[in-house]
Motif scaffolding. Structure first.
Motif, PDB file in Angstrom:
ATOM      1  N   TYR A 319       0.862  -1.183   0.000  1.00  0.00           N
ATOM      2  CA  TYR A 319       0.000   0.000   0.000  1.00  0.00           C
ATOM      3  C   TYR A 319       0.900   1.236   0.000  1.00  0.00           C
ATOM      4  CZ  TYR A 319      -3.398   3.469   1.655  1.00  0.00           C
ATOM      5  OH  TYR A 319      -4.206   4.573   1.793  1.00  0.00           O
ATOM      6  N   CYS A 320       0.922   1.986  -1.096  1.00  0.00           N
ATOM      7  CA  CYS A 320       1.766   3.181  -1.216  1.00  0.00           C
ATOM      8  C   CYS A 320       0.903   4.352  -1.661  1.00  0.00           C
ATOM      9  CB  CYS A 320       2.898   2.959  -2.206  1.00  0.00           C
ATOM     10  SG  CYS A 320       4.090   1.695  -1.713  1.00  0.00           S
ATOM     11  N   VAL A 321       0.873   5.400  -0.858  1.00  0.00           N
ATOM     12  CA  VAL A 321       0.034   6.563  -1.145  1.00  0.00           C
ATOM     13  C   VAL A 321       0.847   7.834  -0.946  1.00  0.00           C
ATOM     14  CG1 VAL A 321      -1.908   7.929  -0.296  1.00  0.00           C
ATOM     15  CG2 VAL A 321      -2.179   5.483  -0.632  1.00  0.00           C
ATOM     16  N   SER A 322       0.752   8.768  -1.892  1.00  0.00           N
ATOM     17  CA  SER A 322       1.358  10.088  -1.752  1.00  0.00           C
ATOM     18  C   SER A 322       0.291  11.090  -1.344  1.00  0.00           C
ATOM     19  CB  SER A 322       1.990  10.536  -3.073  1.00  0.00           C
ATOM     20  OG  SER A 322       2.375  11.899  -2.999  1.00  0.00           O
ATOM     21  N   MET A 323       0.608  11.888  -0.318  1.00  0.00           N
ATOM     22  CA  MET A 323      -0.347  12.897   0.151  1.00  0.00           C
ATOM     23  C   MET A 323      -0.166  14.228  -0.552  1.00  0.00           C
ATOM     24  SD  MET A 323      -0.772  12.102   4.205  1.00  0.00           S
ATOM     25  CE  MET A 323      -1.885  13.492   4.326  1.00  0.00           C
ATOM     26  N   ASN A 324       0.846  14.327  -1.425  1.00  0.00           N
ATOM     27  CA  ASN A 324       1.014  15.505  -2.285  1.00  0.00           C
ATOM     28  C   ASN A 324       0.985  16.824  -1.506  1.00  0.00           C
ATOM     29  OD1 ASN A 324       1.202  13.938  -4.680  1.00  0.00           O
ATOM     30  ND2 ASN A 324      -1.030  13.689  -4.649  1.00  0.00           N
ATOM     31  N   ASN A 325       1.824  16.877  -0.477  1.00  0.00           N
ATOM     32  CA  ASN A 325       2.028  18.099   0.299  1.00  0.00           C
ATOM     33  C   ASN A 325       0.788  18.539   1.066  1.00  0.00           C
ATOM     34  OD1 ASN A 325       3.725  20.203   1.232  1.00  0.00           O
ATOM     35  ND2 ASN A 325       2.865  21.620  -0.270  1.00  0.00           N
ATOM     36  N   THR A 326       0.020  17.577   1.560  1.00  0.00           N
ATOM     37  CA  THR A 326      -1.073  17.890   2.483  1.00  0.00           C
ATOM     38  C   THR A 326      -0.754  17.261   3.836  1.00  0.00           C
ATOM     39  OG1 THR A 326      -2.321  15.944   1.767  1.00  0.00           O
ATOM     40  CG2 THR A 326      -2.786  18.029   0.660  1.00  0.00           C
ATOM     41  N   THR A 327      -1.342  17.801   4.879  1.00  0.00           N
ATOM     42  CA  THR A 327      -1.036  17.336   6.223  1.00  0.00           C
ATOM     43  C   THR A 327      -1.905  16.142   6.612  1.00  0.00           C
ATOM     44  OG1 THR A 327      -2.658  18.836   7.226  1.00  0.00           O
ATOM     45  CG2 THR A 327      -0.415  19.676   6.939  1.00  0.00           C
ATOM     46  N   LEU A 328      -1.464  15.422   7.626  1.00  0.00           N
ATOM     47  CA  LEU A 328      -2.301  14.384   8.218  1.00  0.00           C
ATOM     48  C   LEU A 328      -3.582  15.004   8.754  1.00  0.00           C
ATOM     49  CD1 LEU A 328       0.451  12.446  10.212  1.00  0.00           C
ATOM     50  CD2 LEU A 328      -0.628  11.710   8.071  1.00  0.00           C
ATOM     51  N   THR A 329      -4.632  14.220   8.761  1.00  0.00           N
ATOM     52  CA  THR A 329      -5.939  14.736   9.173  1.00  0.00           C
ATOM     53  C   THR A 329      -6.434  13.991  10.405  1.00  0.00           C
ATOM     54  OG1 THR A 329      -6.448  15.152   6.844  1.00  0.00           O
ATOM     55  CG2 THR A 329      -8.285  15.232   8.408  1.00  0.00           C
ATOM     56  N   GLY A 330      -6.675  14.714  11.475  1.00  0.00           N
ATOM     57  CA  GLY A 330      -7.294  14.111  12.640  1.00  0.00           C
ATOM     58  C   GLY A 330      -8.762  13.823  12.374  1.00  0.00           C
ATOM     59  N   ASP A 331      -9.248  12.667  12.856  1.00  0.00           N
ATOM     60  CA  ASP A 331     -10.645  12.312  12.576  1.00  0.00           C
ATOM     61  C   ASP A 331     -11.596  12.768  13.672  1.00  0.00           C
ATOM     62  OD1 ASP A 331     -10.148  10.585  14.665  1.00  0.00           O
ATOM     63  OD2 ASP A 331     -10.472   8.734  13.523  1.00  0.00           O
ATOM     64  N   GLN A 332     -11.086  13.585  14.604  1.00  0.00           N
ATOM     65  CA  GLN A 332     -11.875  14.152  15.702  1.00  0.00           C
ATOM     66  C   GLN A 332     -12.306  13.127  16.737  1.00  0.00           C
ATOM     67  OE1 GLN A 332     -12.227  17.630  15.775  1.00  0.00           O
ATOM     68  NE2 GLN A 332     -10.842  17.361  14.046  1.00  0.00           N
ATOM     69  N   THR A 333     -11.831  11.909  16.621  1.00  0.00           N
ATOM     70  CA  THR A 333     -12.127  10.904  17.643  1.00  0.00           C
ATOM     71  C   THR A 333     -10.843  10.255  18.156  1.00  0.00           C
ATOM     72  OG1 THR A 333     -12.442   9.165  15.972  1.00  0.00           O
ATOM     73  CG2 THR A 333     -14.405  10.411  16.671  1.00  0.00           C
ATOM     74  N   GLY A 334      -9.732  10.961  18.022  1.00  0.00           N
ATOM     75  CA  GLY A 334      -8.468  10.449  18.522  1.00  0.00           C
ATOM     76  C   GLY A 334      -7.689   9.635  17.516  1.00  0.00           C
ATOM     77  N   GLY A 335      -8.076   9.664  16.240  1.00  0.00           N
ATOM     78  CA  GLY A 335      -7.384   8.898  15.213  1.00  0.00           C
ATOM     79  C   GLY A 335      -6.875   9.780  14.091  1.00  0.00           C
ATOM     80  N   ILE A 336      -6.155   9.168  13.133  1.00  0.00           N
ATOM     81  CA  ILE A 336      -5.621   9.848  11.957  1.00  0.00           C
ATOM     82  C   ILE A 336      -6.251   9.199  10.728  1.00  0.00           C
ATOM     83  CG2 ILE A 336      -3.552  10.484  10.673  1.00  0.00           C
ATOM     84  CD1 ILE A 336      -3.576  11.659  13.466  1.00  0.00           C
ATOM     85  N   THR A 337      -6.916  10.016   9.917  1.00  0.00           N
ATOM     86  CA  THR A 337      -7.666   9.492   8.776  1.00  0.00           C
ATOM     87  C   THR A 337      -6.780   8.673   7.842  1.00  0.00           C
ATOM     88  OG1 THR A 337      -9.219  11.355   8.863  1.00  0.00           O
ATOM     89  CG2 THR A 337      -9.080  10.133   6.792  1.00  0.00           C
TER      90      THR A 337
END
Length: 490
Positions: A319-337
């Motif tokens: 599984y390889c994904v590029s976020m293209n210069n965007t930040t990690l996103t908090g899911d508002q429940t203590g996780g990272i999308t």
């Protein structure tokens, strides 16, 4: 010859004068290495360097049985055509289709060398054992080097051509002077990123002179330089240029060159994401005109592929994904999308859960911030240990809860890695949840010969040492890994 009373009186008089030159000669020296002054040097020498090799330390090391490469065959799927199981009365069933694949990994020789001259050894007597120090330094240097190769070595394939950068010019937001600008960019491997700097430039072909006088030409970890961008017209002296480039699988960084069209185009920035905003003139001295713009220098054929390269290799299944210069996103429940998306994909495709999440200091900090800055209704609860009215500040997220696991929620350690570049997250799996898989170690170092030392015959007035090993990183199931790259800081 007798000493007269007159002479004795003159000596006594001289000793009584505080400003006399004789008295001045015996004051404390102003330097530790001049005058009649003891030199308080503690022995032995202090070794003030880190030896941090976490993946190497926990990767199993197994012996090879000769040959030039490790070879294995895998059954990658059963009943891949999804044959129906229904039977008609008195009839037999359909035949399933089994998928297989062959794999190999070529053994590589790796090592470093050092020497101690006879005079240096004599000079160090009573202070330190230079010969032992040299061999110890070699062993530790090999371990540090092996760790970097296990993480991101690129030995069997090349990055190829860097795409043409996409640019947008603006007359405000920077200090670029009026003019028509152009931009080039070049993708870098982990090794290339470690070698590169704005002041020193990127590396292409490197001629290494070996201890025996021979030479080797080594690729420095840079891909083919991109085509030139479209013209960027800056109409004021406060201009800026926003640049992006298509993410390159296997690259961990990008070097950006820019300048006024027709002039020397210079290196100005190195980023660990596939984007950069130019706001000022390039400060580097390396010029595009002095570089080879045709050849690919990303593959180092003297080393084996590391985990990041195995995952990024075409057809790996990782599984390889590029976020293209965007930040990690908090899911508002203590996780990272983005982390949850990767974990969900590993479950959906292969029914497994990673056992480690490797991050840089930047991502360690950002993950902690995203987890803690949940909404007012976030489900996490924090317990503070208060002793005598004192609370220690600071928090750190040390593990991540995987919601997609056969055995229920599974805690995955978040591991800080000394060589992981900012903007990249690697997930590895140490155990396959497949019964009777015949895989004891998901990945391992397979070695024709593990670390060994040679003291070479004396041909000069010095002792020469080498520390070496011969083997390869063998990964049985690359789809068990996940890589998230080009993560912006924040």
């Amino acid at each position: 010859m007798s000493i007269s009373n007159e002479t004795l009186d003159l000596v006594k008089e001289a000793r009584m004068k505080p400003d006399d030159a004789l008295a001045k000669a015996w004051t404390q020296s102003g330097s530790a290495v001049s005058g009649i002054t003891a030199y308080d040097l503690e022995a032995p020498a202090k070794k003030l360097y880190p030896v941090l090799t976490p993946i190497r330390n926990e990767t199993p090391r197994v012996s090879a049985a000769g040959g030039i490469q490790a070879n294995w065959r895998a059954v990658t799927g059963i009943n891949t055509a999804n044959m129906s199981m229904g039977l008609s009365e008195g009839q037999r069933g359909g035949v399933i289709t089994t998928a297989t694949a062959d794999y190999l990994a070529v053994y590589k020789e790796l090592g470093l060398e050092d020497f101690v001259t006879w005079k240096a050894d004599l000079a160090a007597q009573g202070f330190d054992d230079l010969k032992a120090l040299a061999v110890e330094g070699l062993l530790r240097s090999c371990m540090i080097g092996e760790e970097k190769i296990i993480l991101g070595g690129l030995g069997t394939w090349a990055l190829g051509a860097t795409a043409k950068p996409v640019t947008t010019a603006a007359d405000a937001g920077g200090t670029l002077a009026k003019g028509i600008y152009v931009v080039h960019v070049v993708a870098l491997t982990l090794d290339g990123y470690g070698r590169a700097s704005v002041a020193g430039g990127i590396r292409q072909a490197i001629t290494r002179t070996n201890i025996d006088g021979t030479t080797d030409v080594i690729n420095g970890g840079s891909a083919i330089i991109s085509p030139v961008s479209d013209d960027c017209n800056i109409g004021s002296n406060t201009g800026r240029i926003t640049c992006t480039v298509e993410a390159k699988a296997g690259a961990v960084a990008y070097a950006w060159f820019w300048g006024i069209k027709g002039d020397d185009i210079s290196l100005g920035a190195i980023t660990t994401v596939n984007a950069y905003t130019i706001t000022a003139a390039a400060t580097g001295t390396q010029k595009i005109a002095g570089l080879n713009t045709v050849n690919d220098y990303s593959r180092d054929s003297f080393v084996f592929d590391g985990l990041l390269s195995i995952a990024a290799r075409s057809g790996s299944g990782a599984y390889c994904v590029s976020m293209n210069n965007t930040t990690l996103t908090g899911d508002q429940t203590g996780g990272i999308t983005q982390i949850d998306t990767a974990l969900r994909a590993l479950w959906d495709d292969y029914k497994l859960s990673p056992t480690a999440i490797w991050v840089s200091a930047q991502e360690q900090q950002n993950i902690t911030a995203k987890v803690l800055l949940g909404s007012a209704t976030a489900s996490q609860r924090f317990t503070f240990n208060v002793q005598q009215g004192v609370i220690a500040g600071g928090t750190m997220v040390v593990s991540y809860l995987n919601k997609f696991s056969m055995d229920g929620a599974k805690e995955i350690p978040i591991r800080l890695h000394p060589n992981m570049p900012p903007g990249t997250i690697l997930m590895t799996t140490g155990v396959l949840p497949y019964q009777l898989s015949n895989v004891t170690n998901v990945y391992q170092m397979k070695l024709r010969r593990d670390y060994f030392q040679i003291e070479w015959p004396i041909i000069k007035r010095r002792w020469e040492y080498g520390v070496y090993f011969d083997g390869v990183l063998q990964h049985y199931f690359p789809p068990s890994m996940a890589v998230i790259s080009n993560i912006a800081n924040g």
